[in-house]
Design an enzyme around this catalytic site. Structure first.
Site, short mmCIF file in Angstrom:
data_model
loop_
_atom_site.label_atom_id
_atom_site.label_comp_id
_atom_site.label_asym_id
_atom_site.label_seq_id
_atom_site.Cartn_x
_atom_site.Cartn_y
_atom_site.Cartn_z
N LYS A 1 36.97 16.29 44.44
CA LYS A 1 37.28 16.94 46.40
C LYS A 1 36.32 15.38 46.80
O LYS A 1 35.11 15.49 46.63
CB LYS A 1 36.59 17.53 46.33
CG LYS A 1 36.60 18.83 46.16
CD LYS A 1 37.07 20.13 46.14
CE LYS A 1 37.11 20.86 46.50
NZ LYS A 1 37.85 21.25 44.76
N ASP B 1 42.04 16.21 44.83
CA ASP B 1 41.55 17.07 45.15
C ASP B 1 42.27 17.46 47.17
O ASP B 1 42.00 16.07 47.28
CB ASP B 1 40.48 18.36 45.22
CG ASP B 1 39.89 19.05 43.93
OD1 ASP B 1 41.37 19.03 42.53
OD2 ASP B 1 39.59 19.72 43.49
N ARG C 1 50.26 17.19 41.92
CA ARG C 1 50.39 18.74 42.04
C ARG C 1 50.31 18.97 42.84
O ARG C 1 49.73 18.49 44.36
CB ARG C 1 48.01 18.67 41.60
CG ARG C 1 48.48 20.03 41.89
CD ARG C 1 47.00 20.62 41.74
NE ARG C 1 45.86 19.86 40.81
CZ ARG C 1 44.06 19.58 40.70
NH1 ARG C 1 43.60 19.53 41.98
NH2 ARG C 1 44.56 18.70 40.31
N GLY D 1 48.28 25.90 48.66
CA GLY D 1 47.81 25.39 49.97
C GLY D 1 45.83 26.58 49.70
O GLY D 1 46.63 28.06 49.90
N LYS E 1 53.59 34.28 54.00
CA LYS E 1 54.10 33.74 52.74
C LYS E 1 55.01 33.26 52.44
O LYS E 1 55.79 32.19 51.43
CB LYS E 1 53.43 34.86 51.87
CG LYS E 1 54.05 34.43 50.29
CD LYS E 1 53.20 35.95 49.50
CE LYS E 1 54.18 36.06 47.71
NZ LYS E 1 53.95 34.60 46.95
P1 FDA Z 1 49.99 33.31 45.12
O1 FDA Z 1 48.60 33.09 46.18
O2 FDA Z 1 51.36 33.73 46.22
O3 FDA Z 1 49.39 34.14 44.34
C1 FDA Z 1 50.94 34.47 43.12
C2 FDA Z 1 50.51 35.50 42.02
O4 FDA Z 1 49.07 34.15 41.20
C3 FDA Z 1 49.45 36.74 42.38
O5 FDA Z 1 50.66 37.40 43.21
C4 FDA Z 1 48.34 36.79 41.45
O6 FDA Z 1 48.65 37.96 40.28
C5 FDA Z 1 47.83 35.65 41.00
N1 FDA Z 1 46.72 35.03 41.80
C6 FDA Z 1 46.72 34.30 42.30
N2 FDA Z 1 45.99 33.58 42.99
C7 FDA Z 1 44.76 34.52 41.97
C8 FDA Z 1 43.53 35.12 42.08
N3 FDA Z 1 42.53 33.81 43.21
N4 FDA Z 1 42.79 35.57 41.39
C9 FDA Z 1 43.41 36.36 40.48
N5 FDA Z 1 44.79 35.75 40.48
C10 FDA Z 1 45.28 35.73 41.30
N6 FDA Z 1 44.72 24.30 46.92
C11 FDA Z 1 44.43 23.78 47.84
O7 FDA Z 1 43.86 23.75 49.01
N7 FDA Z 1 43.58 22.03 47.32
C12 FDA Z 1 43.59 22.08 45.46
O8 FDA Z 1 43.51 21.00 45.22
C13 FDA Z 1 43.97 22.97 45.48
N8 FDA Z 1 44.06 22.51 43.77
C14 FDA Z 1 44.50 23.73 42.61
C15 FDA Z 1 44.92 23.04 41.30
C16 FDA Z 1 45.04 23.97 40.96
C17 FDA Z 1 45.31 23.98 39.21
C18 FDA Z 1 45.53 25.20 41.21
C19 FDA Z 1 46.51 26.24 40.45
C20 FDA Z 1 45.17 25.80 42.45
C21 FDA Z 1 44.70 24.47 43.44
N9 FDA Z 1 44.63 25.02 44.50
C22 FDA Z 1 44.34 24.18 45.62
C23 FDA Z 1 44.76 26.63 45.23
C24 FDA Z 1 46.03 27.30 45.51
O9 FDA Z 1 46.38 25.70 46.56
C25 FDA Z 1 46.16 28.43 46.03
O10 FDA Z 1 45.23 28.17 46.67
C26 FDA Z 1 46.69 28.96 44.47
O11 FDA Z 1 47.04 28.29 43.65
C27 FDA Z 1 47.07 29.93 44.86
O12 FDA Z 1 48.28 30.37 45.33
P2 FDA Z 1 49.71 30.83 43.83
O13 FDA Z 1 50.45 29.73 44.03
O14 FDA Z 1 49.38 30.91 42.78
O15 FDA Z 1 49.94 31.91 44.86
#
Ligand code: FDA
Length: 309
Positions: free
Chosen positions: A98, A135, A185, A189, A202
């Site tokens: 970061k 990040d 990546r 967000g 969403k």
């Molecule tokens: P969504 O939040 O819609 O979740 C989909 C499903 O995944 C949920 O229904 C649940 O089942 C599961 N899930 C998701 N989050 C969960 C949690 N915390 N605990 C348990 N289950 C969960 N953001 C950013 O702003 N800057 C960055 O640099 C990064 N870097 C980053 C790296 C990597 C490898 C990942 C996977 C994510 C990030 N993020 C990030 C975070 C990203 O922006 C986001 O907030 C989370 O990944 C959650 O979004 P989803 O795409 O998983 O979908």
């Protein structure tokens, strides 16, 4: 809605005090954070790599308030990279940084301090045989982060970027970064952002994710699909097929402790799967973002707070 409220109230120092009174070893913290030391990060990495997964390690900390702290963070990354190299893990483990932790938010020459520190980390990563991904933080830092990325990529073109699908600007940023050798990546967000810059519902965020993913999959860079969302993961697989991407020309990424079975499933199907492993003492901001993403995490956390009293 709950997500926005949580991200908002988490700025209160009283709430921060109450939350950080919980030890890192407690259930909810240790589910998402490997531990406080580089030893714990290396140990978690060893376990994941032995399961066939790849890793990117983040040393927790953000919004560093003085240059010495920024330098100490960079030094901690150098130590971590040495440890990874000694353990023979750098073919499968990189680091995520970061920029605010290495000085970006400092008044005056913060951007230059962050660039210098990030350059030092990129050099050490290359010497260790691995890479760095920057990040992405809240939208006020996006231009500065992409500018620092451009500078770093002149010497270290392997440096990865993060783009956030909830930002209205991101489809255009994907077009700019979908070129050969560019590791991007794509995540949804995680910050509280105003409607003027970010999609709020969403469904709109998900639609934007798909548009951005199409640009990246069609382009000639290396997309890193960072999501736990089953629908988006299925769409990513279909888009990879549609654009003739072989396995190894893109990867999936998920957070440590989130959907571990799905991480293994994707890897066992032959996909490259990378787990984002955070470690360090400054886990508050990271944990709040994880709780905001899933109300069940918050309930679990509140129960663990009450049971400590
Ligand atoms: P969504 O939040 O819609 O979740 C989909 C499903 O995944 C949920 O229904 C649940 O089942 C599961 N899930 C998701 N989050 C969960 C949690 N915390 N605990 C348990 N289950 C969960 N953001 C950013 O702003 N800057 C960055 O640099 C990064 N870097 C980053 C790296 C990597 C490898 C990942 C996977 C994510 C990030 N993020 C990030 C975070 C990203 O922006 C986001 O907030 C989370 O990944 C959650 O979004 P989803 O795409 O998983 O979908």
């Amino acid at each position: 809605m709950l997500r926005q409220v949580l991200l908002g109230v988490s700025r209160s120092s009283k709430i921060k005090q109450a939350v950080t009174a919980v030890p890192v070893s407690s259930g909810i913290v240790s589910r998402f954070v490997a531990g406080e030391t580089s030893d714990s990060a290396v140990l978690a990495t060893e376990h994941l790599v032995s399961d066939g997964l790849n890793v990117t390690i983040d040393r927790l900390g953000e919004d560093t308030t003085n240059p010495d702290e920024a330098k100490a963070t960079a030094d901690a990354y150098l130590e971590l990279l040495d440890r990874l190299a000694d353990a023979g893990l750098t073919a499968n483990a990189e680091v995520s940084v970061k920029l605010s932790a290495v000085g970006q938010a400092l008044p005056g020459d913060g951007e230059k301090i962050a660039l210098d520190n990030a350059r030092t980390i990129c050099r050490a990563a290359r010497n260790a045989g691995t890479t760095v991904t920057l990040d992405m933080e809240d939208h006020t830092t996006t231009d500065s982060t992409l500018e620092i990325l451009r500078e770093l990529r002149q010497d270290f073109p392997e440096t990865g970027a993060v783009l956030q699908a909830y930002l209205r600007r991101t489809e255009a940023d994907c077009r700019d970064l979908a070129h050969a050798g560019s590791r991007v990546r794509l995540c949804k967000g995680a910050y509280k952002e105003p409607e003027s810059v970010a999609f709020q519902p969403k469904l709109d965020v998900d639609k934007s994710y798909v548009r951005c993913l199409k640009v990246l999959m069609k382009g000639s860079g290396y997309p890193m699909v960072a999501s736990h969302d089953p629908q988006l993961i299925a769409i990513a697989g279909s888009l990879a097929d549609r654009y003739g991407r072989e396995q190894g020309t893109f990867e999936y990424q998920m957070l440590y402790g989130v959907r571990p079975d799905e991480q293994l499933r994707l890897s066992r199907e032959g996909n490259t799967m990378r787990v984002y492993v955070p470690y360090g003492q400054d886990w508050y901001g990271y944990l709040v973002r994880r709780m905001a993403e899933k109300p069940a995490n918050l309930q679990f956390f509140l129960r663990s707070l009450i049971s400590k009293k």
